[in-house]
Write a protein that holds these residues in place. Structure first.
Motif, PDB file in Angstrom:
ATOM      1  N   PRO A  41      16.803  34.893  17.244  1.00  0.00           N
ATOM      2  CA  PRO A  41      16.741  33.427  17.269  1.00  0.00           C
ATOM      3  C   PRO A  41      16.449  32.846  18.654  1.00  0.00           C
ATOM      4  N   SER A  77      19.174  26.702  14.667  1.00  0.00           N
ATOM      5  CA  SER A  77      18.446  25.793  13.782  1.00  0.00           C
ATOM      6  C   SER A  77      19.331  25.217  12.683  1.00  0.00           C
ATOM      7  N   ASP A  78      20.376  25.966  12.294  1.00  0.00           N
ATOM      8  CA  ASP A  78      21.277  25.460  11.252  1.00  0.00           C
ATOM      9  C   ASP A  78      22.398  24.592  11.834  1.00  0.00           C
TER      10      ASP A  78
END
Length: 539
Positions: A41, A77-78
């Motif tokens: 990530p 991103s979450d």
């Protein structure tokens, strides 16, 4: 004609070869894109060495190391924020990535260059802290704010960062894991040195200044230098006491007055034969060191060898301030290696064993921060510090701080070997068990479990020593009653004592069965997510 025929045949063979090659190239299938779960990530590239962090996400090991060095924790991103306090190799995912590469005729991923990851992390840092300098280590900024605002030690590893820090511009090997093991996450303690006091000490009030001390800061360092250079001891006393008073609570004065000239001028007074001069000079260095921007400047001025000399043979109160100054300077990552090279470890170890309460407390924290760097861990082990540290744990002396140094030493293979040789397992289990007049605090229990977890990594000796110490029954109590930070590590140690088959099968462990000497073979899932806010040490 024969030669021409041969020539023509040769030409035709080349033509056919090139034709077949060009005809086949369009039919070469395009390289498939890797699944998202195979990508880090942070770096965005295929992971060569995936590791699971404490909060359950998987990253490239090098990405975690760089984030720790820079004190940066990304928002994913979450919307989640990972916890880098502990990392474990994700062997299953690594195997899946290798199989995918082979099946897709792709080259196996290589370990990424740390400089390229650092560039990406700094960009992410700048995005998440708009208007901030990407080079600033935010954990250090928070630490130094805490140094000013929180004079009491908080030994709960939820509030301290053995995550940064922090570094410590150390190499990636020094700042991360040996794991199944993570190195202690950087634990900058939010406190001033024990010797520091916002109120005047007897030495600093041995006489009253005729003017307001804070007003002298307007003359920068000239007033102080004149007094420092005087041949009159009374003038020297007035100069160092005035500097101590001026910098006690005034952050701006600390920064303004910490000039190369002033530091060079005060150095001879640190080894003065007069107690008031020596003591107040050391105390003034402590005050100046509380400003973050001064820490590297003070070390580069050559003050540290003089502080070490004070620690060895100064007046008792001077020793207290010398230990406090070294602790304060060791909070800066870029100072850690230099302080160790200059020879501070042995005097700190001696002061830890035989100094006053204040000296011992600051010496313990100085050793903790210095051993966040691997080179200092190696030096301390060679000084046979393990025996001293375990002896203090057995006698109940500064257990809450000494166990932190033990955790740092347990990160390295040399440290684990020395600790196992010194019966550290029995010692740590005894602290967890408690008894008599000694009841360990919750944070001390967490750190003992953390140290046992580090010692259990890849060691057959640990299993035997743990059984002899009856560690399983104590760890079972931790599983049932301990904090969330300690429970997970205690569970994993119990699994290690019985083997890892059930854990890898995804079977939920029958902990009562562990205590009876066996493991349940039922196939339920062991939670893969570790609780956030693990111990200050990385595991």
């Amino acid at each position: 004609m024969a030669g021409n025929g041969k020539f023509r045949i040769w030409k035709m063979s080349i033509y056919k070869s090139s034709s077949s090659s060009s005809a086949s190239s369009p039919r070469t299938p395009p390289k498939p894109d890797p699944p998202n779960e195979f990508l880090c990530p942070i770096s965005g590239s295929l992971m060569a060495d995936p590791v699971v962090v404490s909060s359950g996400q998987t990253f490239e090991r090098a990405s975690v190391q760089v984030c720790k060095v820079l004190g940066f924790c990304p928002t994913l991103s979450d919307g989640s924020v990972p916890d880098f306090s502990a990392i474990i190799p994700n062997l299953a995912l690594k195997s899946s990535i290798i199989n995918w590469c082979r099946n897709s005729h792709m080259e196996l991923p290589s370990v990424p260059d740390s400089s390229s990851i650092e560039s990406k992390v700094r960009n992410l840092t700048a995005q998440q802290h708009q208007g901030g300098d990407p080079g600033i280590r935010f954990s250090e900024m928070e630490l130094l704010k805490g140094v000013e605002d929180n004079p009491r030690v908080n030994f709960s590893h939820a509030e301290t960062e053995l995550n940064a820090r922090i570094n410590y511009s150390s190499s990636s090997e020094e700042s991360v894991i040996a794991n199944g093991i993570s190195t202690p996450q950087m634990l900058p303690f939010t406190q001033k040195p024990a010797c520091y006091s916002s109120s005047s000490s007897s030495a600093s009030t041995s006489f009253e200044m005729g003017s307001n001390p804070s007003s002298s800061s307007t003359g920068e360092d000239e007033v102080f230098l004149m007094k420092f250079k005087s041949l009159d001891v009374v003038e020297q006393e007035q100069g160092v006491v005035l500097l101590r008073k001026t910098t006690r609570n005034d952050e701006e004065a600390r920064v303004t007055l910490c000039t190369p000239r002033l530091l060079q001028g005060i150095k001879p007074l640190l080894i003065s034969r007069y107690p008031v001069v020596q003591t107040n000079s050391a105390a003034a260095i402590v005050n100046l060191s509380l400003a973050k921007v001064n820490k590297i400047k003070i070390v580069r001025s050559g003050v540290v060898p003089l502080l070490i000399d004070l620690l060895k043979g100064g007046f008792e109160e001077s020793k207290e301030h010398a230990a406090g100054a070294i602790f304060s300077l060791a909070l800066e990552d870029d100072n850690k290696t230099a302080i160790g090279v200059l020879g501070a470890l042995q005097p700190l170890l001696h002061a830890l064993r035989s100094g006053t309460e204040s000296t011992r407390r600051d010496s313990a924290l100085a050793l903790y921060h210095l051993t966040l760097v691997n080179s200092n861990r190696v030096r301390l082990i060679k000084l046979e510090a393990v025996g001293v540290l375990l002896g203090m744990l057995r006698t109940g002396v500064l257990v809450d701080r000494v166990v932190l140094v033990v955790c740092n030493l347990a990160v390295s293979s040399e440290g684990r070997s020395a600790l196992l040789d010194g019966d550290a397992v029995e010692c740590l289990v005894a602290i967890l068990r408690g008894g008599g007049d000694f009841t360990p605090s919750e944070s001390t229990r967490e750190n003992c479990v953390a140290a046992l977890f580090l010692l259990s990594h890849g060691s057959m000796r640990f299993k035997g020593l743990a059984r002899e110490a009856r560690a399983a029954e104590v760890l079972q109590i931790v599983v049932e009653r301990g904090s969330e930070r300690a429970k997970e590590k205690a569970r994993r140690i119990l699994v290690a004592l019985r083997g890892r088959d059930e854990e890898e099968d995804g079977g939920e462990i029958d902990w009562e069965g562990v205590m009876r000497g066996g493991l349940s073979r039922t196939r339920c899932r062991v939670p893969a997510t570790h609780s956030k806010g693990l111990n200050s040490t990385e595991f």
